[in-house]
Design a protein around this motif. Sequence first.
Motif, mmCIF file in Angstrom:
data_model
loop_
_atom_site.group_PDB
_atom_site.id
_atom_site.type_symbol
_atom_site.label_atom_id
_atom_site.label_comp_id
_atom_site.label_asym_id
_atom_site.label_seq_id
_atom_site.Cartn_x
_atom_site.Cartn_y
_atom_site.Cartn_z
ATOM 1 N N ALA A 25 0.346 -3.086 40.437
ATOM 2 C CA ALA A 25 1.519 -2.684 40.809
ATOM 3 C C ALA A 25 2.287 -3.867 41.907
ATOM 4 N N GLY A 26 1.332 -4.057 42.708
ATOM 5 C CA GLY A 26 1.760 -4.917 43.950
ATOM 6 C C GLY A 26 2.229 -6.232 42.961
ATOM 7 N N VAL A 27 1.532 -6.956 42.168
ATOM 8 C CA VAL A 27 1.836 -7.972 41.465
ATOM 9 C C VAL A 27 3.170 -7.829 40.635
ATOM 10 N N VAL A 28 3.276 -6.902 39.961
ATOM 11 C CA VAL A 28 4.469 -6.815 39.193
ATOM 12 C C VAL A 28 5.803 -6.625 40.158
ATOM 13 N N LEU A 29 5.629 -5.783 41.199
ATOM 14 C CA LEU A 29 6.893 -5.667 42.367
ATOM 15 C C LEU A 29 7.127 -7.320 42.882
ATOM 16 N N ALA A 30 6.046 -7.712 43.308
ATOM 17 C CA ALA A 30 6.106 -8.969 44.107
ATOM 18 C C ALA A 30 6.935 -10.005 43.053
ATOM 19 N N VAL A 31 6.109 -10.106 41.887
ATOM 20 C CA VAL A 31 6.849 -11.356 40.857
ATOM 21 C C VAL A 31 8.454 -10.709 40.393
ATOM 22 N N SER A 32 8.692 -9.641 40.420
ATOM 23 C CA SER A 32 10.186 -9.052 40.217
ATOM 24 C C SER A 32 11.015 -9.634 41.547
ATOM 25 N N ASN A 33 10.429 -9.456 42.557
ATOM 26 C CA ASN A 33 11.531 -9.797 43.712
ATOM 27 C C ASN A 33 11.463 -11.291 43.716
ATOM 28 N N PHE A 34 10.529 -12.031 43.442
ATOM 29 C CA PHE A 34 10.293 -13.509 43.271
ATOM 30 C C PHE A 34 11.440 -14.006 42.372
ATOM 31 N N MET A 35 11.568 -13.331 41.265
ATOM 32 C CA MET A 35 12.419 -13.866 40.275
ATOM 33 C C MET A 35 13.767 -13.654 40.693
ATOM 34 N N VAL A 36 14.154 -12.540 41.145
ATOM 35 C CA VAL A 36 15.569 -12.297 41.356
ATOM 36 C C VAL A 36 16.231 -13.108 42.726
ATOM 37 N N VAL A 37 15.142 -13.335 43.360
ATOM 38 C CA VAL A 37 15.610 -14.327 44.835
ATOM 39 C C VAL A 37 15.810 -15.622 44.258
ATOM 40 N N LEU A 38 14.732 -16.134 43.454
ATOM 41 C CA LEU A 38 14.846 -17.331 42.750
ATOM 42 C C LEU A 38 16.058 -17.923 42.112
ATOM 43 N N ASP A 39 16.727 -16.713 41.400
ATOM 44 C CA ASP A 39 17.843 -16.839 40.718
ATOM 45 C C ASP A 39 19.172 -17.198 41.456
ATOM 46 N N THR A 40 18.882 -17.007 42.786
ATOM 47 C CA THR A 40 19.943 -17.074 43.619
ATOM 48 C C THR A 40 20.333 -18.524 43.875
ATOM 49 N N THR A 41 19.262 -19.395 43.901
ATOM 50 C CA THR A 41 19.163 -21.021 44.053
ATOM 51 C C THR A 41 18.839 -21.830 42.910
ATOM 52 N N ILE A 42 18.126 -21.270 41.815
ATOM 53 C CA ILE A 42 17.726 -22.005 40.814
ATOM 54 C C ILE A 42 18.864 -22.753 40.179
#
Length: 517
Positions: A25-42
């Motif tokens: 659960a921690g991995v899923v939520l952390a990865v999800s947050n990472f992807m969304v924040v990543l898309d603000t600058t990618i």
Amino acid sequence: MTGPQTGQSDSDGPNYLSGTMLVLAGVVLAVSNFMVVLDTTIANVSVSHIAGGLGISPSEGTWVITSYSVAEAICVPLTGWLARRFGTVRVFAGGMAGFGLFSFLCGFAPTLGALVAFRIGQGICGGPLMALSQTLLMRVFPKDKQAMTMGIWAMTTLTAPIFGPILGGTISDNWGWHWIFLINIPIAIGCSLAALIILRKAETERFADRIDGIGLGLLILWVGALQLMLDLGREHDWFGSPMIVTLGVVAAVGFCAFLIWELTEETPIVDLRAFRRRGFTVAVLALVSCFGAFFASLVIIPLWLQGAMGYTATWAGYATAFNGVAAVIMAPIVARLMGKVDPRALVFFGVSWLGFTSLLRVFWWQSGSDFWTLALPQLIQGAGMPFFFIPVTTLALGAVAEEETASAAGVMNFLRTMAGAVAVAIASTYWYDGAQQKRAALSGVLNGAQNTVDQLTARGFSPEQARLMVSQLVDQESVALATNSTFMTMAVIFIVSAFIIWLAPRPQRAVSPGAAH
């Protein structure tokens, strides 16, 4: 506006997971947050590739960034209502699935209009995910593990902007700009399915809350009209165009109607009552102006490096990403200082530091600068970022009553995201117009141009080639001067904001580090 609080679970208390399921659960939520924040600058370093691929100007290419930010900003106020109406886990899983779908559509968009439309869809689906990922982490982890969990979550928020420009540049140069969107698909599908399976016990109770439909409609109207006016103004001669005038009038009237409605509505979509607190108003003003200038720089720098300095998207990404490295190192230090030092002093130092590094760019950056001359101010800037972004949250939310924290945090997130979109539109126009003005000024005082053309012709160049080389040199210098002028303006904004922060009173209560998300 409701914040990330999403109602109570169907049982008497939180449903904690255990063992492997808790880790997953921690991995899923952390990865999800990472992807969304990543898309603000990618996409920042991929604008030139997108512009070339779709046959548009780089200034039009920035719409790919602003459309995502505007859609995300509009959706942020809906997070609490969506979670209470449909359930936190359902909204999170649905948002991830929608994010993946629109990422697929972005990857195959044939025109700029289609790409902007799909980026809007991406922003709408991604808007609630950052807050919901934090909420779900707090629900599934026991209290004795929540501090560690939120530290990991915060680290994904800090590191994603570092990897965004690097991944965006590398992918665009080697596989094409389409893949900066397509790489989201397997992650979005995996996280969406995993959330439905692993987090089903953490689902929240649903309530048939009403939504402020009129407020939402007015919000979409004035924000949409404002952003269209800013994005299209340069191509349509600003207020010389009836369309731009109309958009400006709609934005102004819509904004006034929105303010009147929200201040009199019992359950507003954006709760503006927090602005009656001086500390909140001053802190948000500093946040909006500084984040806008900071985010605009993340777009202008790659455009300059690729358009005038001959950098590939990959190397532009490396140069841009350096500010995140020092930010990650300094963030724990700032967190320890928070309980010992007046947050106003920390914000003053951080914002002044951002102003100082903007001045470094003005005096260091030239058309002939090497990579490290360009990257070093980025690295230095990163050291000051946590001194601003972390304490300003305490200043703002510490000024409001505890029961207003969620709605005040929602207002902050909405305005911060909107500031980024508006600042990119304004800064890119200022930069492009400045380059044209500098070119006209340089052309008028150019000395020895014909002599240079004659020397190049004597070395075997044709007259046309020689004149083209002189013209390119003038273009390169004019863009460098416009870049310096842009960062001088940003330095003034930072320095003024640094002194404004002292108008805020010292906060009287502690604020959770994650309260603003």
